[in-house]
Design a protein around this motif. Sequence first.
Motif, PDB file in Angstrom:
ATOM      1  N   SER A   8       3.693   7.630 -16.656  1.00  0.00           N
ATOM      2  CA  SER A   8       3.346   6.263 -17.027  1.00  0.00           C
ATOM      3  C   SER A   8       1.844   6.207 -17.242  1.00  0.00           C
ATOM      4  O   SER A   8       1.082   6.833 -16.531  1.00  0.00           O
ATOM      5  N   SER A   9       1.405   5.475 -18.256  1.00  0.00           N
ATOM      6  CA  SER A   9      -0.029   5.449 -18.513  1.00  0.00           C
ATOM      7  C   SER A   9      -0.755   4.508 -17.560  1.00  0.00           C
ATOM      8  O   SER A   9      -1.941   4.626 -17.354  1.00  0.00           O
ATOM      9  N   SER A  10      -0.047   3.550 -16.990  1.00  0.00           N
ATOM     10  CA  SER A  10      -0.731   2.653 -16.053  1.00  0.00           C
ATOM     11  C   SER A  10      -0.288   2.960 -14.627  1.00  0.00           C
ATOM     12  O   SER A  10       0.879   3.248 -14.384  1.00  0.00           O
ATOM     13  N   PRO A  11      -1.243   2.917 -13.688  1.00  0.00           N
ATOM     14  CA  PRO A  11      -0.875   3.256 -12.313  1.00  0.00           C
ATOM     15  C   PRO A  11       0.071   2.214 -11.728  1.00  0.00           C
ATOM     16  O   PRO A  11       0.014   1.045 -12.115  1.00  0.00           O
ATOM     17  N   PRO A  12       0.942   2.615 -10.814  1.00  0.00           N
ATOM     18  CA  PRO A  12       1.836   1.652 -10.191  1.00  0.00           C
ATOM     19  C   PRO A  12       1.035   0.576  -9.462  1.00  0.00           C
ATOM     20  O   PRO A  12       0.000   0.859  -8.872  1.00  0.00           O
ATOM     21  N   ALA A  13       1.532  -0.627  -9.522  1.00  0.00           N
ATOM     22  CA  ALA A  13       0.752  -1.757  -9.046  1.00  0.00           C
ATOM     23  C   ALA A  13       0.401  -1.680  -7.570  1.00  0.00           C
ATOM     24  O   ALA A  13      -0.676  -2.063  -7.160  1.00  0.00           O
ATOM     25  N   ALA A  14       1.300  -1.167  -6.738  1.00  0.00           N
ATOM     26  CA  ALA A  14       1.088  -1.302  -5.294  1.00  0.00           C
ATOM     27  C   ALA A  14       0.343  -0.134  -4.664  1.00  0.00           C
ATOM     28  O   ALA A  14       0.114  -0.132  -3.480  1.00  0.00           O
ATOM     29  N   HIS A  15      -0.044   0.870  -5.442  1.00  0.00           N
ATOM     30  CA  HIS A  15      -0.649   2.052  -4.830  1.00  0.00           C
ATOM     31  C   HIS A  15      -2.098   2.201  -5.243  1.00  0.00           C
ATOM     32  O   HIS A  15      -2.427   2.863  -6.207  1.00  0.00           O
ATOM     33  N   HIS A  16      -2.973   1.534  -4.543  1.00  0.00           N
ATOM     34  CA  HIS A  16      -4.392   1.640  -4.840  1.00  0.00           C
ATOM     35  C   HIS A  16      -5.006   2.670  -3.921  1.00  0.00           C
ATOM     36  O   HIS A  16      -4.844   2.568  -2.707  1.00  0.00           O
ATOM     37  N   PRO A  17      -5.742   3.641  -4.472  1.00  0.00           N
ATOM     38  CA  PRO A  17      -6.455   4.550  -3.588  1.00  0.00           C
ATOM     39  C   PRO A  17      -7.342   3.727  -2.662  1.00  0.00           C
ATOM     40  O   PRO A  17      -8.005   2.801  -3.112  1.00  0.00           O
ATOM     41  N   GLY A  18      -7.307   4.066  -1.425  1.00  0.00           N
ATOM     42  CA  GLY A  18      -8.161   3.344  -0.508  1.00  0.00           C
ATOM     43  C   GLY A  18      -7.477   2.174   0.152  1.00  0.00           C
ATOM     44  O   GLY A  18      -8.066   1.491   0.965  1.00  0.00           O
ATOM     45  N   SER A  19      -6.228   1.916  -0.209  1.00  0.00           N
ATOM     46  CA  SER A  19      -5.485   0.860   0.484  1.00  0.00           C
ATOM     47  C   SER A  19      -4.388   1.499   1.314  1.00  0.00           C
ATOM     48  O   SER A  19      -3.720   2.399   0.842  1.00  0.00           O
ATOM     49  N   PRO A  20      -4.205   1.014   2.544  1.00  0.00           N
ATOM     50  CA  PRO A  20      -3.084   1.530   3.324  1.00  0.00           C
ATOM     51  C   PRO A  20      -1.783   1.325   2.564  1.00  0.00           C
ATOM     52  O   PRO A  20      -1.657   0.391   1.793  1.00  0.00           O
ATOM     53  N   LEU A  21      -0.835   2.228   2.807  1.00  0.00           N
ATOM     54  CA  LEU A  21       0.449   2.108   2.125  1.00  0.00           C
ATOM     55  C   LEU A  21       1.213   0.899   2.633  1.00  0.00           C
ATOM     56  O   LEU A  21       1.104   0.546   3.800  1.00  0.00           O
ATOM     57  N   PRO A  22       2.013   0.285   1.780  1.00  0.00           N
ATOM     58  CA  PRO A  22       2.893  -0.756   2.289  1.00  0.00           C
ATOM     59  C   PRO A  22       3.900  -0.145   3.253  1.00  0.00           C
ATOM     60  O   PRO A  22       4.352   0.980   3.048  1.00  0.00           O
ATOM     61  N   ALA A  23       4.221  -0.868   4.319  1.00  0.00           N
ATOM     62  CA  ALA A  23       5.083  -0.304   5.359  1.00  0.00           C
ATOM     63  C   ALA A  23       6.554  -0.337   4.977  1.00  0.00           C
ATOM     64  O   ALA A  23       7.349   0.421   5.496  1.00  0.00           O
ATOM     65  N   ASP A  24       6.919  -1.225   4.061  1.00  0.00           N
ATOM     66  CA  ASP A  24       8.345  -1.357   3.756  1.00  0.00           C
ATOM     67  C   ASP A  24       8.768  -0.340   2.693  1.00  0.00           C
ATOM     68  O   ASP A  24       8.010   0.537   2.312  1.00  0.00           O
ATOM     69  N   ASP A  25       9.972  -0.488   2.188  1.00  0.00           N
ATOM     70  CA  ASP A  25      10.494   0.527   1.271  1.00  0.00           C
ATOM     71  C   ASP A  25       9.880   0.439  -0.122  1.00  0.00           C
ATOM     72  O   ASP A  25      10.207   1.219  -0.995  1.00  0.00           O
ATOM     73  N   SER A  26       8.959  -0.500  -0.353  1.00  0.00           N
ATOM     74  CA  SER A  26       8.334  -0.544  -1.668  1.00  0.00           C
ATOM     75  C   SER A  26       7.540   0.731  -1.922  1.00  0.00           C
ATOM     76  O   SER A  26       7.333   1.129  -3.054  1.00  0.00           O
ATOM     77  N   TYR A  27       7.130   1.424  -0.826  1.00  0.00           N
ATOM     78  CA  TYR A  27       6.439   2.705  -1.011  1.00  0.00           C
ATOM     79  C   TYR A  27       7.319   3.691  -1.764  1.00  0.00           C
ATOM     80  O   TYR A  27       6.872   4.391  -2.664  1.00  0.00           O
ATOM     81  N   ALA A  28       8.593   3.733  -1.414  1.00  0.00           N
ATOM     82  CA  ALA A  28       9.501   4.677  -2.067  1.00  0.00           C
ATOM     83  C   ALA A  28       9.584   4.374  -3.564  1.00  0.00           C
ATOM     84  O   ALA A  28       9.567   5.284  -4.392  1.00  0.00           O
ATOM     85  N   ARG A  29       9.610   3.091  -3.908  1.00  0.00           N
ATOM     86  CA  ARG A  29       9.701   2.741  -5.327  1.00  0.00           C
ATOM     87  C   ARG A  29       8.422   3.115  -6.059  1.00  0.00           C
ATOM     88  O   ARG A  29       8.459   3.624  -7.168  1.00  0.00           O
ATOM     89  N   VAL A  30       7.275   2.897  -5.395  1.00  0.00           N
ATOM     90  CA  VAL A  30       5.996   3.254  -6.014  1.00  0.00           C
ATOM     91  C   VAL A  30       5.934   4.762  -6.241  1.00  0.00           C
ATOM     92  O   VAL A  30       5.581   5.235  -7.319  1.00  0.00           O
ATOM     93  N   ALA A  31       6.315   5.523  -5.201  1.00  0.00           N
ATOM     94  CA  ALA A  31       6.226   6.984  -5.301  1.00  0.00           C
ATOM     95  C   ALA A  31       7.126   7.503  -6.413  1.00  0.00           C
ATOM     96  O   ALA A  31       6.771   8.434  -7.129  1.00  0.00           O
ATOM     97  N   ASP A  32       8.302   6.898  -6.579  1.00  0.00           N
ATOM     98  CA  ASP A  32       9.209   7.344  -7.636  1.00  0.00           C
ATOM     99  C   ASP A  32       8.571   7.208  -9.006  1.00  0.00           C
ATOM    100  O   ASP A  32       8.854   7.960  -9.924  1.00  0.00           O
ATOM    101  N   ALA A  33       7.717   6.196  -9.132  1.00  0.00           N
ATOM    102  CA  ALA A  33       7.094   5.957 -10.425  1.00  0.00           C
ATOM    103  C   ALA A  33       5.979   6.957 -10.699  1.00  0.00           C
ATOM    104  O   ALA A  33       5.530   7.089 -11.824  1.00  0.00           O
ATOM    105  N   GLU A  34       5.511   7.670  -9.681  1.00  0.00           N
ATOM    106  CA  GLU A  34       4.390   8.583  -9.858  1.00  0.00           C
ATOM    107  C   GLU A  34       4.899   9.990 -10.093  1.00  0.00           C
ATOM    108  O   GLU A  34       5.073  10.758  -9.158  1.00  0.00           O
ATOM    109  N   LEU A  35       5.129  10.279 -11.330  1.00  0.00           N
ATOM    110  CA  LEU A  35       5.703  11.570 -11.695  1.00  0.00           C
ATOM    111  C   LEU A  35       4.837  12.171 -12.787  1.00  0.00           C
ATOM    112  O   LEU A  35       4.427  11.470 -13.702  1.00  0.00           O
ATOM    113  N   GLU A  36       4.546  13.452 -12.668  1.00  0.00           N
ATOM    114  CA  GLU A  36       3.761  14.113 -13.706  1.00  0.00           C
ATOM    115  C   GLU A  36       4.476  15.387 -14.101  1.00  0.00           C
ATOM    116  O   GLU A  36       4.840  16.192 -13.241  1.00  0.00           O
ATOM    117  N   ARG A  37       4.655  15.586 -15.388  1.00  0.00           N
ATOM    118  CA  ARG A  37       5.349  16.789 -15.852  1.00  0.00           C
ATOM    119  C   ARG A  37       4.336  17.814 -16.345  1.00  0.00           C
ATOM    120  O   ARG A  37       3.380  17.453 -17.039  1.00  0.00           O
TER     121      ARG A  37
END
Length: 357
Positions: A8-37
């Motif tokens: 994806s050309s734009s970073p996932p909305a909830a994962h800002h470097p320097g911000s603690p991770l969200p504690a709920d399962d939204s982390y899993a959704r964010v991580a799924d979006a971060e894929l590099e081939r």
Amino acid sequence: MVQSRPASSSPPAAHHPGSPLPADDSYARVADAELERVLTSFDTCYVWRYGSVQEGLRDLYAKAKRDQWDAALALDWSIEVDPEEPILPEAINPLLGFAPYERMDEREQKRVRHCQIAWQLSQFMHGEQGAMIVASQLVGAVPWMDAKLYASSQTMDEARHVEVFSRYLRTKLEWEWPVNPNLKRLLDTIIGDVRWDFKYLGMQILVEGLAMAAFANLHQLTNEKLLKDLIHLVMRDESRHVAFGVLSLQDFYADMSGSERRDREDFVIEACELMRDRLVGEETADAFGFDREPYRQAMVESPILQLFRQQLFSRVVPNLRRLGLLSPRVRTAFDRLGILQFEDADPAAQDAALGLV
Ligand SMILES: [Fe+2]
Ligand SMILES: [Fe+2]
């Protein structure tokens, strides 16, 4: 050549470097979006001769099978970790004396220390993923059955290492950093190279040699029990992985032609330059409003970090010597980097002193 593109050309909305991770399962959704081939191409080989050809590799494989461990059971994950308490002693904080850090109040300084350890462990985690990918590539690429068996066991080891670092970051520190661009560049080069010996040289000798020294340092300095236990278990595996690289390559470069050998030397010099001074984590400066350049300079000039960065090479340099790659050109470059002093060091003795063998 390495070709990569982010999914994806734009970073996932909830994962800002320097911000603690969200504690709920939204982390899993964010991580799924971060894929590099990464497009890779290398020869995969069957080996129809199932016997041993390389002395020592079968023994190492037997040890690898015997020493498997389950990360869920071998570590006490019920230990509570307060990431705001010093996981590393404040006396060795490289930011002591850095004016913008000194001006902070105690609460802000705690947050900076939390960030430092989260950044460091995040880089370990990303390096472990790189190691898992490269070990799996070696299963296909390496032309001896012994080494295919061993690399298969290493792939499982690396999966466990990814598991423990990601679990620690997610559940204890609750703060995760993206991969450092210089570490990523080295991993891309190793994963993308078509030659199987570059994968060994890059991962087993350089990255894992550096990681062993960094782990040893962290193990010695931290009093946080879960992290200390975790690092010790990982180091037991890594010590075997470095030995796998040395055993596999020990006669490989002896008869290599001048130009081919020069390629290996160039790679070693470039990778060591990259790892010597370019892995200081200046990206973390943004999280606290520090300017990157003075922050980077403070980290590069910190006497503690200078010593630490030199010692990172205490396994790499003697192992390169054993492989016959410490040529006059490499020696000159290493002398300039201040790491040639380790050429006579004994990695096996270092491991024995740490109780790893
Ligand atoms: Fe590992
Ligand atoms: Fe490893």
